[in-house]
Design an enzyme around this catalytic site. Structure first.
Site, short mmCIF file in Angstrom:
data_model
loop_
_atom_site.label_atom_id
_atom_site.label_comp_id
_atom_site.label_asym_id
_atom_site.label_seq_id
_atom_site.Cartn_x
_atom_site.Cartn_y
_atom_site.Cartn_z
N ASP A 29 0.81 -1.22 0.00
CA ASP A 29 0.00 0.00 0.00
C ASP A 29 0.84 1.27 0.00
O ASP A 29 0.32 2.36 0.24
CB ASP A 29 -0.93 0.02 1.22
CG ASP A 29 -2.07 -0.98 1.08
OD1 ASP A 29 -2.25 -1.49 -0.04
OD2 ASP A 29 -2.78 -1.24 2.07
N ASP A 74 -18.54 31.36 -36.97
CA ASP A 74 -17.77 30.13 -37.15
C ASP A 74 -18.09 29.09 -36.10
O ASP A 74 -17.56 27.98 -36.14
CB ASP A 74 -16.26 30.42 -37.17
CG ASP A 74 -15.76 30.97 -35.85
OD1 ASP A 74 -16.60 31.44 -35.06
OD2 ASP A 74 -14.55 30.92 -35.60
N GLY A 93 -11.83 17.74 -35.39
CA GLY A 93 -12.55 16.58 -35.88
C GLY A 93 -13.16 16.85 -37.24
O GLY A 93 -13.16 15.99 -38.13
N LEU A 94 -13.68 18.07 -37.44
CA LEU A 94 -14.23 18.43 -38.75
C LEU A 94 -13.13 18.42 -39.80
O LEU A 94 -13.33 17.96 -40.93
CB LEU A 94 -14.89 19.81 -38.66
CG LEU A 94 -15.52 20.33 -39.96
CD1 LEU A 94 -16.68 19.45 -40.38
CD2 LEU A 94 -15.98 21.78 -39.78
#
Length: 526
Positions: A36, A284, A419-420
């Site tokens: 631990d 935009d 991503g676009l």
């Protein structure tokens, strides 16, 4: 007991470590076996601390179990005090050591050390890390103030500015360092002084000054709620409970500060107009409206993220959940407001199933949701602990207040924009200018790969693609259908494929063509 590859929270003693590691002059002694003793890894590798966390262990093993392990606790406490000379000691046990029932907190308190000793009972087999941090902070504050004999809070004084305590930021928290700086700046802008920030950066002497403030700000309820409630009962200090995450919440926060202090904060509320407000209304950003977002994290950040996504960015919340059962009530209330089913779980596989079914276009979550989103091919932004090293940035990057709203906008929206861009590249990658063999636009471009043409030829010879539908039936995709599928944005392509295959299987269609794709789209659009 559950075997897992990932856990959102550690056992309660990790929460106690976080409190000790957040402060100056506090040392944590844990009765724990060799397995631990991993605090160094958590704090030095993930948080990039310049020094070791202030934690000592009794480190018992099998040979110690044949004798008095309680004596080992006393030896460890004595050695820790003599070596580190702390101003206060936190003493508890790990989840494994709790089975021995040695009561290390009581043992240490009976040693008559010349510093306050706070014993911790953390219920390791029914509670987790968040509770451990909350309980350790509460017991430390209460123990120091009751030992100090403090009996009354600050008296109103018109000759000075109102004073506030910022309670809850800790080590391993999400952007705590920068959030404290931003909220301090925000309070100072409306005429409020910060008295104490705790536990992050505080000393035991700082905690003794908590009653000198006029009110408390509960910045991180998972850690500070129980402490703030006790301070309100004990010293009559009111608590500002609004967490300033997002523009709307920042305005609400300033308004609540005004009600508590009697200050005129109207100008501050009017000025609370970060760049995020304009960006989210700009041309935009119009294509962002209606994006489906799945949210999972600690209760505070998850609920705040849902409000920002829905009210400030125009997203559609399609999933909302938390791993922190202590915050389940707030998350359920918020989920009801957004019309979604709340997800209260600490099983990452259940979270992945829920995210897959929701078909989001953006995932907001912890480090694990980053991995889940990557597997799903969906953009992701991290909004909550637990996080990895990249979410302890060297730069200034708060999430709270006005600058925090700007950071949130950038963090959430840029993955969608990129991503676009990836989608457009994917759409046009078959164009002659984008083939692997096309000449470089650079003056000294690299030579084309000799195997590129062969690979393209081999791909062209592939007649059909084979897929498994949800019902288990084998269906085939024609090359034209595969090409048409690639024109669909990547963040919904998986859903389109599943729906088309299900449509085909239901109707006994063995080969999926372009017409099948559009028939399936028309069917599921009804």
């Amino acid at each position: 007991m559950q075997l897992t590859l990932w856990t959102y929270e550690g056992p309660p003693h990790v929460g106690a470590m976080r409190i000790a590691a957040s402060m100056k002059g506090v040392h944590c002694v844990l009765h724990a076996p060799q397995g631990d003793t991993y605090a160094d890894l958590l704090f030095t590798m993930i948080e990039r601390r310049p020094g070791r966390p202030p934690v000592s262990y009794s480190t018992f093993n099998a040979r110690h179990l044949g004798r008095d392990t309680a004596e080992l606790v006393r030896e460890t406490v004595t050695a820790a005090y003599e070596r580190y000379q702390p101003e206060a000691l936190l003493v508890g046990d790990s989840c494994t050591a709790e089975l021995l029932q040695d009561q290390p907190g009581d043992l240490a308190q009976g040693m008559d050390l010349p510093v306050p000793v706070i014993g911790l009972e953390l219920s390791a087999y029914s509670r987790k890390e968040g509770y451990g941090a909350s309980e350790a902070f509460y017991q430390l504050v209460r123990g120091l103030l009751e030992t100090n004999g403090a009996s009354a809070g600050a008296q109103p004084d018109a000759s000075r500015a109102p004073r506030a305590n910022l309670l809850g930021p800790t080590s391993l928290g999400f952007r705590c360092r920068d959030d404290v700086q931003e909220v301090t700046r925000l309070l100072e802008s409306v005429g409020v002084e910060v008295n104490v920030v705790a536990p992050l950066g505080a000393s035991p002497e700082d905690l003794r000054r908590i009653p000198e403030a006029d009110f408390n700000v509960c910045l991180y309820p998972e850690v500070a709620r129980s402490t703030c409630e006790w301070l309100q009962r004990r010293f009559g200090q009111p608590t500002v409970t609004t967490v300033p995450l997002g523009l709307g919440a920042t305005r609400d926060f300033l308004a609540e500060v005004g009600r508590v202090t009697g200050l005129d904060v109207s100008q501050g509320v009017a000025d609370a107009n970060a760049r995020m407000a304009w960006y989210s209304r700009s041309v935009d950003s119009n294509y962002l409206t209606g994006k489906r977002v799945f949210i999972f994290g600690d209760g505070t950040h998850a609920v705040a993220a849902a409000r920002i996504a829905s009210e400030e960015l125009g997203f559609e919340v399609v999933g909302l959940g938390t791993y922190a059962r202590e915050e389940a009530r707030e998350v359920r209330r918020a989920a009801k407001a957004y019309g979604v089913e709340p997800l209260i779980t600490d099983d990452y596989l259940e979270v992945e199933r829920a995210a897959t079914e929701a078909s989001p276009e953006l995932v907001l979550g912890t480090q694990m949701e980053r991995h889940i989103a990557k597997r799903l091919g969906v953009p992701c932004a991290v909004i909550s602990a637990p996080v990895h090293v990249q979410d302890f940035p060297a730069r200034y990057a708060p999430n709270m207040g006005l600058e925090g709203a700007n950071v949130i906008f950038d963090t959430w929206v840029h993955p969608l924009m990129m991503g676009l861009e990836e989608h457009l590249l994917g759409m046009f990658k078959e164009d002659f200018e984008f083939t692997a063999d096309a000449p470089s636009h650079l003056e000294a471009g690299a030579a084309p790969s000799p195997g590129g043409a062969a690979r393209e030829e081999g791909q062209a010879e592939t007649a059909v693609a084979v897929a498994e539908s949800e019902e288990g039936a084998e269906v085939r995709w024609t090359p034209e259908a595969e090409a048409e599928l690639k024109k669909i944005p990547f963040f919904v392509r998986g859903k389109a494929r599943r729906n088309t295959e299900r449509f085909a299987a239901d109707r006994g269609i063995a080969t999926i063509t372009v017409e099948t794709i559009y028939d399936a789209k028309a069917h599921f659009s009804r």
